[in-house]
Write a protein that holds these residues in place. Structure first.
Motif, PDB file in Angstrom:
ATOM      1  N   TYR A  36      12.482 -29.189 -13.731  1.00 29.70           N
ATOM      2  CA  TYR A  36      11.461 -28.166 -13.557  1.00 29.70           C
ATOM      3  C   TYR A  36      10.958 -27.710 -14.927  1.00 29.70           C
ATOM      4  O   TYR A  36      11.715 -27.617 -15.883  1.00 29.70           O
ATOM      5  N   GLN A  38       8.901 -24.589 -16.880  1.00 23.85           N
ATOM      6  CA  GLN A  38       8.480 -23.202 -16.752  1.00 23.85           C
ATOM      7  C   GLN A  38       7.697 -22.803 -17.987  1.00 23.85           C
ATOM      8  O   GLN A  38       8.264 -22.619 -19.075  1.00 23.85           O
ATOM      9  N   LYS A  42       5.333 -17.882 -16.372  1.00 19.63           N
ATOM     10  CA  LYS A  42       4.983 -18.526 -15.108  1.00 19.63           C
ATOM     11  C   LYS A  42       6.239 -18.874 -14.296  1.00 19.63           C
ATOM     12  O   LYS A  42       7.361 -18.705 -14.756  1.00 19.63           O
ATOM     13  N   ARG A  43       6.020 -19.371 -13.096  1.00 18.68           N
ATOM     14  CA  ARG A  43       7.131 -19.775 -12.252  1.00 18.68           C
ATOM     15  C   ARG A  43       7.545 -21.215 -12.574  1.00 18.68           C
ATOM     16  O   ARG A  43       6.716 -22.013 -13.022  1.00 18.68           O
ATOM     17  N   PRO A  44       8.799 -21.583 -12.355  1.00 20.63           N
ATOM     18  CA  PRO A  44       9.208 -22.986 -12.534  1.00 20.63           C
ATOM     19  C   PRO A  44       8.474 -23.890 -11.546  1.00 20.63           C
ATOM     20  O   PRO A  44       8.270 -23.518 -10.385  1.00 20.63           O
TER      21      PRO A  44
ATOM     22  N   PHE B  90      13.690 -14.786  -8.738  1.00 25.92           N
ATOM     23  CA  PHE B  90      12.765 -15.708  -8.103  1.00 25.92           C
ATOM     24  C   PHE B  90      13.188 -15.993  -6.672  1.00 25.92           C
ATOM     25  O   PHE B  90      14.358 -16.275  -6.398  1.00 25.92           O
ATOM     26  N   GLY B 107       8.261 -18.469  -6.054  1.00 31.35           N
ATOM     27  CA  GLY B 107       7.320 -17.379  -6.156  1.00 31.35           C
ATOM     28  C   GLY B 107       7.064 -17.060  -7.623  1.00 31.35           C
ATOM     29  O   GLY B 107       7.616 -17.704  -8.527  1.00 31.35           O
TER      30      GLY B 107
END
Lengths: 113, 115
Positions: A36, A38, A42-44, B90, B107
């Motif tokens: 992932y 990130q 921001k979100r992963p 999260f 999210g």
């Protein structure tokens, strides 16, 4: 318990060079290994994943290799660009009982222009 | 676009207060998760749920509780917040087709500060 170790914690490379991030895992039954990305604030988001029935997977400038015998897998980014700067997380599936992912500690990658 | 929505996005509270973080999704996924992110520690699983009647503890469930109110809603509660619960939280969902593990959709995160 099951764990995933990720190295290095920080990595700085010149734009255009390659970057490699390595992870080791402890559960020999793990069969799914995602990466992932990130970006700051921001979100992963998933960038690539590999399952245990293959040894390598490639998607344009990124590739992941898996060595099940040694229980380690690596992310390779070639021809790095400024937009590759981010935190990268590896993860491994844990299959005992219900399925879940265990994440590595993360690598902060900085691409220097 | 189908998404995963967390509220609140930022919250500052005091030690001992009860806090609820809410997560809703329009992806139609059965599986939902709560993760905690701390610098240098990666993403650690707090609780996860594979359907409305299924709740499971993750790596760091002490001090937290969850409720799966519907397929699309999964909330995380801190009954009595303490400063070391200051973190970025999260919510995530996944659709595990055919039993194989699949992509997690996160999210935007809820930043919690406990004073």
């Amino acid at each position: 318990g099951e764990n995933v170790e990720q190295h290095p914690s920080t990595l700085s490379v010149q734009e255009g060079d390659s970057a490699v991030i390595k992870c080791t895992y402890s559960d020999s039954a793990s069969n799914y290994f995602p990466w992932y990305k990130q970006e700051l604030g921001k979100r992963p988001q998933l960038i690539i994943d590999i399952r245990s029935n293959v040894g390598e997977k490639k998607d344009q400038r990124i590739a992941v290799t898996l060595n099940k015998t040694a229980k380690h897998f690596s992310l390779h980014i070639t021809e790095t660009q400024p937009e590759d700067s981010a935190v990268y997380f590896c993860a491994a599936s844990i299959s005992q009982g219900a399925q879940k992912l265990v994440f590595g500690q993360g690598t902060r990658l900085t691409i220097n222009p | 676009d189908a998404d995963v929505t967390q509220t609140p996005r930022n919250r500052i509270t005091k030690t001992g207060k009860r806090i609820m973080l809410e997560c809703s999704q329009t992806k139609g996924h059965d599986r939902m998760y709560w993760y905690r992110q701390d610098p240098g520690l990666g993403l650690r699983l707090i609780y996860y749920s594979f359907d409305v009647k299924d709740i499971n503890k993750g790596e760091i469930s002490d001090g937290y509780s969850v409720s799966r109110q519907a397929q699309a809603k999964f909330s995380l509660s801190l009954e009595s917040a303490i400063p070391n619960q200051t973190a970025l939280y999260f919510c995530a969902t996944s659709d595990t087709t055919g039993g194989a593990f699949g992509e997690l959709f996160f999210g935007e995160g809820s930043r919690l500060t406990v004073l």
